[in-house]
Design an enzyme around this catalytic site. Structure first.
Site, mmCIF file in Angstrom:
data_model
loop_
_atom_site.group_PDB
_atom_site.id
_atom_site.type_symbol
_atom_site.label_atom_id
_atom_site.label_comp_id
_atom_site.label_asym_id
_atom_site.label_seq_id
_atom_site.Cartn_x
_atom_site.Cartn_y
_atom_site.Cartn_z
ATOM 1 N N TYR A 83 0.824 -1.177 -0.001
ATOM 2 C CA TYR A 83 0.010 0.024 0.049
ATOM 3 C C TYR A 83 0.859 1.337 0.054
ATOM 4 C CZ TYR A 83 -4.274 2.516 0.844
ATOM 5 O OH TYR A 83 -5.280 3.520 0.770
ATOM 6 N N ASN A 198 -22.344 -3.566 -3.001
ATOM 7 C CA ASN A 198 -22.598 -3.799 -1.519
ATOM 8 C C ASN A 198 -21.401 -3.726 -0.646
ATOM 9 O OD1 ASN A 198 -21.262 -6.035 -3.068
ATOM 10 N ND2 ASN A 198 -22.036 -7.571 -1.811
ATOM 11 N N VAL A 201 -18.116 1.366 0.969
ATOM 12 C CA VAL A 201 -18.186 2.461 0.162
ATOM 13 C C VAL A 201 -19.677 2.648 -0.516
ATOM 14 C CG1 VAL A 201 -17.335 4.060 -1.726
ATOM 15 C CG2 VAL A 201 -15.939 3.144 0.144
ATOM 16 N N ARG A 221 -22.068 -8.828 -7.362
ATOM 17 C CA ARG A 221 -21.968 -10.240 -7.900
ATOM 18 C C ARG A 221 -23.259 -11.034 -7.744
ATOM 19 N NH1 ARG A 221 -16.914 -12.328 -4.763
ATOM 20 N NH2 ARG A 221 -17.905 -11.352 -3.117
ATOM 21 N N GLY A 294 -10.722 1.490 -6.665
ATOM 22 C CA GLY A 294 -10.344 0.049 -6.003
ATOM 23 C C GLY A 294 -10.337 -0.816 -7.417
ATOM 24 N N TRP A 319 -8.391 8.564 -4.399
ATOM 25 C CA TRP A 319 -7.853 8.079 -3.207
ATOM 26 C C TRP A 319 -7.960 9.245 -2.091
ATOM 27 C CZ3 TRP A 319 -1.964 7.917 -1.775
ATOM 28 C CH2 TRP A 319 -1.617 7.045 -0.724
#
Length: 398
Positions: A83, A198, A201, A221, A294, A319
């Protein structure tokens, strides 16, 4: 990076000796934090250490007691070393052993809710008892208590928030709000499309959009029992809930045109990447914006050139850490206040969560085992809810 000690016999002896000394020299409460000495699998490199009670805070600093701290996906990536935002080594929480000048450690945790317990000379706008959230990254929130610069925290409203609200204030809600606010001037009645609906965020995007009078098309999904998820997202304010499989339906565009009354969709939010995002981008209209925050599929983003040429599509990355770096403290305080008011009014729900407590009678060895097991279970997908960590001060024996 410091040499790893977490898996060596010497490390175990240091922890044991440190704990023994701590639990036998004072009847006062001590402190505990979750640390690592090198990057790697959190289920292997994390450890709990006990350290003395904090001294009085130096000028322009405050002593904090952490009430609740999330374990976010970015925290795992930070420990793994992949990260961009990384903590600084800590070497002032012990006079010898781990956390000392000779053996610095990294204290885990980026987000959390804390209470001010002591203020140093020169501190303005904060007093004992205030709730605060972090205004600087990687302050080491997986701790019972820390000393931090007073400008490294932001004060929360005096009442009306739950601990879970406060602990999860600075990452997901701010990300959702800023993506809806920062790229397209949306008006009431406009439409937004997103994947990962879901996610934490995604659910906040739905709620904030509802509060602003915006419509959302939300992709998730496919699963065997879609009913409960659809019901849940609709209860938050989702206009439409679809699956990634629906993106392959040739009739989808005509359905969306009917839903929107022919209005162009000008904002798409992406946390998945790969083919679903490519298909979602094709739903956008003229002069639209795709914002990626993401890449859960771990697949690259691929966009048709025609979208850029003929529809003037603009693709952005977002970000929240970078937003915080480039905006003033006043802007950040205004945003936190706005979100806190929405939470107090019931317009933003705290995420579904599981609180895991490490109590005062637990030894460092037991705490280490418990923390590592949490991350092992998270890697196996056993936690469907956000995990919030509550560390209580270890009680020293007389």
């Amino acid at each position: 990076m410091p040499i790893s000690l977490s898996s060596t016999p010497m490390f175990s002896r240091i922890i044991s000796q440190s704990s023994s000394r701590a639990f036998s020299t004072s009847s006062a409460l001590l402190n505990r934090c979750i640390v690592y000495t090198q990057n790697g699998d959190p289920a292997q490199v994390l450890s709990a250490i006990t350290y003395p009670k904090l001294p009085s805070p130096p000028p322009n600093t405050v002593n904090l007691k952490f009430l609740l701290s999330p374990i976010n996906p970015a925290d795992i990536n930070t420990i793994e070393g992949v990260y961009p935002s990384r903590p600084k080594p800590t070497s002032n929480i012990a006079t010898s052993g781990l956390g000392s000048q000779d053996q610095p450690v990294f204290v885990g945790g980026n987000e959390g809710l804390a209470q001010v317990v002591d203020v140093g000379e020169g501190v303005q706008g904060l007093e004992n008892g205030d709730w605060v959230v972090m205004d600087q990254p990687q302050l080491g929130t997986w701790s019972t208590s820390r000393n931090v610069p007073f400008h490294g925290v932001i004060k929360l409203p005096a009442s009306g928030l739950t601990e879970a609200h406060g602990a999860t204030m600075t990452v997901n809600p701010t990300t959702a709000y800023n993506m809806l606010d920062g790229f397209v001037k949306l008006q009431e009645g406009d439409w937004v499309v997103q994947n990962g609906a879901n996610s934490a965020v995604g659910q906040l995007v739905i709620q904030i959009a509802k509060e602003r009078g915006l419509n959302t098309i939300n992709f998730v999904r496919s699963r065997d029992d879609m009913g409960p998820l659809v019901t849940h997202l609709e209860s938050l304010g989702a206009t439409k809930v679809l699956t990634y499989d629906d993106l392959n339906d040739r009739s989808l565009r005509s359905k969306i045109k009917e839903w929107t009354g022919g209005q162009d969709i000008r904002l798409a939010l992406n946390c998945v990447g790969g083919d679903p995002t490519t298909a979602m981008a094709k739903l956008l209209g003229q002069d639209s914006h795709l914002v990626s925050y993401g890449a859960m599929s771990k697949k690259p983003l691929s966009l048709p050139t025609s979208l850029h040429i003929f529809k003037n599509l603009t693709s952005h990355g977002f970000w929240q850490t970078n937003w915080s770096r480039t905006h003033s403290r006043t802007e950040k305080e205004e945003l936190i206040t706005k979100l806190a008011e929405m939470m107090k009014e019931g317009k933003l729900k705290a995420p579904e969560h599981t609180i895991i407590t490490i109590g005062p009678q637990v030894s460092d060895e037991e705490a280490t085992e418990k923390v590592r097991s949490i991350f092992a279970e998270m890697a196996e997908g056993k936690f469907r809810k956000k995990v919030l960590l509550k560390l209580e001060e270890p009680a020293a024996c007389a």
